[in-house]
Design a protein around this motif. Structure first.
Motif, short mmCIF file in Angstrom:
data_model
loop_
_atom_site.label_atom_id
_atom_site.label_comp_id
_atom_site.label_asym_id
_atom_site.label_seq_id
_atom_site.Cartn_x
_atom_site.Cartn_y
_atom_site.Cartn_z
N LEU A 65 -70.14 -41.83 -5.48
CA LEU A 65 -69.35 -43.03 -5.62
C LEU A 65 -69.66 -44.04 -4.45
CD1 LEU A 65 -65.63 -41.76 -6.78
CD2 LEU A 65 -67.65 -42.86 -8.25
N MET A 66 -69.56 -43.25 -3.21
CA MET A 66 -69.89 -44.19 -1.71
C MET A 66 -71.44 -45.02 -2.25
SD MET A 66 -68.87 -41.63 1.04
CE MET A 66 -67.29 -41.37 1.49
N VAL A 67 -72.35 -44.16 -2.89
CA VAL A 67 -73.60 -44.75 -2.95
C VAL A 67 -73.69 -46.02 -4.00
CG1 VAL A 67 -75.95 -44.29 -3.75
CG2 VAL A 67 -74.87 -42.65 -2.03
N ASN A 68 -72.64 -45.83 -4.91
CA ASN A 68 -72.33 -46.62 -6.05
C ASN A 68 -71.53 -47.93 -5.38
OD1 ASN A 68 -74.01 -45.98 -8.04
ND2 ASN A 68 -72.27 -45.45 -9.46
N THR A 69 -71.34 -47.91 -4.48
CA THR A 69 -70.26 -49.09 -4.03
C THR A 69 -71.04 -50.46 -3.67
OG1 THR A 69 -68.91 -47.21 -2.66
CG2 THR A 69 -68.70 -49.66 -2.13
N LEU A 70 -71.94 -50.38 -2.81
CA LEU A 70 -72.76 -51.86 -2.69
C LEU A 70 -74.08 -51.88 -3.31
CD1 LEU A 70 -71.64 -52.67 1.03
CD2 LEU A 70 -70.67 -53.53 -1.28
N LEU A 71 -74.77 -50.74 -3.38
CA LEU A 71 -76.34 -50.71 -3.88
C LEU A 71 -76.58 -51.13 -5.16
CD1 LEU A 71 -77.57 -47.41 -1.90
CD2 LEU A 71 -78.11 -49.60 -1.39
N PRO A 72 -75.82 -51.02 -6.01
CA PRO A 72 -76.05 -51.36 -7.36
C PRO A 72 -75.96 -52.99 -7.46
CG PRO A 72 -74.40 -49.48 -7.54
CD PRO A 72 -74.49 -49.81 -6.01
N GLY A 201 -61.22 -49.45 -14.19
CA GLY A 201 -60.53 -48.51 -14.56
C GLY A 201 -60.35 -48.16 -16.16
N THR A 202 -61.36 -48.65 -16.84
CA THR A 202 -61.56 -48.42 -18.13
C THR A 202 -63.02 -47.68 -18.11
OG1 THR A 202 -63.09 -50.54 -18.53
CG2 THR A 202 -60.75 -50.86 -18.73
N ILE A 203 -63.44 -46.93 -19.37
CA ILE A 203 -64.57 -46.32 -19.53
C ILE A 203 -65.79 -47.32 -19.55
CG2 ILE A 203 -63.51 -44.61 -21.17
CD1 ILE A 203 -64.55 -45.93 -23.50
N LEU A 204 -65.57 -48.68 -19.41
CA LEU A 204 -66.73 -49.51 -19.04
C LEU A 204 -66.86 -49.66 -17.57
CD1 LEU A 204 -66.48 -52.15 -21.90
CD2 LEU A 204 -68.26 -50.69 -21.46
N THR A 205 -66.27 -49.10 -16.85
CA THR A 205 -66.71 -48.97 -15.26
C THR A 205 -67.82 -48.52 -14.79
OG1 THR A 205 -64.16 -49.05 -15.12
CG2 THR A 205 -65.49 -48.53 -13.13
N PRO A 206 -68.80 -49.17 -14.49
CA PRO A 206 -70.22 -48.68 -14.30
C PRO A 206 -70.26 -47.90 -12.99
CG PRO A 206 -70.29 -50.96 -13.92
CD PRO A 206 -68.88 -50.68 -14.56
N SER A 207 -69.39 -48.04 -11.95
CA SER A 207 -69.49 -47.52 -10.68
C SER A 207 -69.21 -45.99 -10.77
CB SER A 207 -68.11 -47.95 -9.83
OG SER A 207 -67.01 -47.51 -10.13
N GLY A 208 -68.89 -45.48 -12.00
CA GLY A 208 -68.82 -43.97 -12.11
C GLY A 208 -67.41 -43.35 -11.82
N LYS A 209 -66.38 -44.14 -11.66
CA LYS A 209 -65.09 -43.64 -10.93
C LYS A 209 -64.60 -42.61 -12.14
CE LYS A 209 -63.53 -47.43 -9.51
NZ LYS A 209 -62.61 -48.47 -8.77
N ILE A 210 -64.60 -43.22 -13.53
CA ILE A 210 -64.12 -42.48 -14.65
C ILE A 210 -64.77 -41.30 -14.71
CG2 ILE A 210 -63.73 -42.42 -17.14
CD1 ILE A 210 -61.94 -44.18 -15.83
N THR A 211 -66.03 -41.18 -14.59
CA THR A 211 -66.98 -39.70 -14.84
C THR A 211 -66.64 -38.79 -13.72
OG1 THR A 211 -68.78 -41.13 -15.76
CG2 THR A 211 -69.20 -38.91 -14.96
N ALA A 212 -66.48 -39.50 -12.46
CA ALA A 212 -66.11 -38.62 -11.23
C ALA A 212 -64.87 -37.81 -11.31
CB ALA A 212 -66.39 -39.37 -10.18
N SER A 213 -64.00 -38.64 -12.09
CA SER A 213 -62.71 -38.06 -12.15
C SER A 213 -62.48 -37.10 -13.32
CB SER A 213 -61.70 -39.16 -12.27
OG SER A 213 -60.09 -38.73 -12.59
N GLY A 214 -63.12 -37.41 -14.47
CA GLY A 214 -63.10 -36.84 -15.75
C GLY A 214 -63.90 -35.47 -15.83
N ILE A 215 -65.31 -35.76 -15.28
CA ILE A 215 -66.15 -34.48 -15.43
C ILE A 215 -66.12 -33.74 -14.20
CG2 ILE A 215 -68.50 -34.02 -15.84
CD1 ILE A 215 -68.81 -36.60 -17.50
N PHE A 216 -66.12 -34.27 -13.10
CA PHE A 216 -66.03 -33.38 -11.69
C PHE A 216 -64.79 -33.31 -11.17
CE2 PHE A 216 -70.17 -35.48 -12.56
CZ PHE A 216 -71.14 -34.21 -12.18
N GLY A 217 -63.53 -33.76 -11.70
CA GLY A 217 -62.15 -33.52 -11.43
C GLY A 217 -61.91 -33.98 -9.93
N LEU A 218 -62.20 -35.07 -9.61
CA LEU A 218 -62.32 -35.90 -8.38
C LEU A 218 -60.70 -36.29 -8.31
CD1 LEU A 218 -63.52 -36.61 -5.63
CD2 LEU A 218 -64.07 -38.89 -6.35
#
Length: 261
Positions: A65-72, A201-218
């Motif tokens: 998520l840190m990498v996905n903050t500014l670089l994209p 906050g939707t499933i269209l959030t490309p920064s990966g926050k939904i995936t980080a929370s849902g799949i990796f339990g962040l």
């Protein structure tokens, strides 16, 4: 089929070499990456205490998520000039004389430019993985690095790259780049509590926050999002599916433009 694969591979190799040799790709992404590191450095001890107390899979998800903050944001801008550049240098006219279909060339161009531009991003992620390995001594961070890169970083990159390749086919490149940077922060970091509608906050959030929370339990206090595993996978699949859909639409637009010439 074999001819199409060969043509796609040739287009991929050509686009990869063209993009990887551009100084602007390395300079832009390295500068943005260094800026992001400078933002985190004053809080480094706090971050170490915070993120090394959680399970290693969550630590690697936080790194992604840190990498996905500014670089994209820089990534999308660097992809945006690929088709207009071909027109400007008259490479497009040369490619149109070849027997391969525009769709095959488009796939090769997309994959080649994404792979080349992704290399500096991968460098920063690997440096972060090495930092985690050094401080945690947990070798499990290596397989989780692969998993988080593939599930958190890559789907968003594929998503924004498809739009960054397609939109400049009908838009002025600087205008798209300006709008894209605004979209990146609006769609990923602007809170709905500000009273402005946002995709954050939707499933269209490309920064990966939904995936980080849902799949990796962040934990929500780290990701700012609470999501289920189903939502995490839905977000991943939706981003990749939309990237494919946008490329299909772009292929139709290019065919239409070619037919008019």
């Amino acid at each position: 089929m074999s001819n199409s694969i060969t043509a796609c591979g040739g287009a991929l190799r050509y686009e990869f070499l063209m993009q990887i040799r551009r100084r602007s790709v390395w300079v832009s992404l390295l500068l943005v990456g260094l800026l992001q590191i400078m933002i985190y450095v004053p809080h480094l001890s706090e971050l170490i205490n915070l993120y090394f107390q959680i399970p290693i899979n969550q630590t690697m998800a936080e790194l992604a998520l840190m990498v996905n903050t500014l670089l994209p944001a820089a990534f999308g801008c660097l992809i945006a000039d690929r088709l207009p550049r071909d027109r400007r240098t008259r490479v497009e006219e040369l490619l149109m004389t070849m027997p391969q279909s525009p769709g095959v060339r488009l796939i090769g161009k997309y994959l080649g430019s994404v792979c080349a531009t992704l290399l500096p991003v991968l460098v920063f992620f690997l440096l972060g993985t090495g930092f985690v390995l050094y401080h945690s001594g947990n070798i499990a961070c290596i397989p989780f690095a692969l998993a988080t890169f593939g599930a958190i970083i890559l789907p968003g990159i594929l998503f924004i790259s498809a739009f960054s390749l397609a939109c400049p086919a009908i838009m002025w490149v600087p205008l798209y780049q300006f709008c894209f940077v605004g979209y990146w922060f609006w769609g990923n970091f602007l809170g709905a509590r500000n009273g402005i509608p946002t995709l954050n906050g939707t499933i269209l959030t490309p920064s990966g926050k939904i995936t980080a929370s849902g799949i990796f339990g962040l934990d929500p206090k780290h990701s700012g999002i609470t999501a289920s595993a189903i939502q995490g996978w839905e977000s991943l699949l939706l981003l990749v599916s939309l990237a494919i859909l946008v490329l299909c639409i772009l292929w139709l637009v290019l065919r239409w433009q070619q037919a008019r010439q």
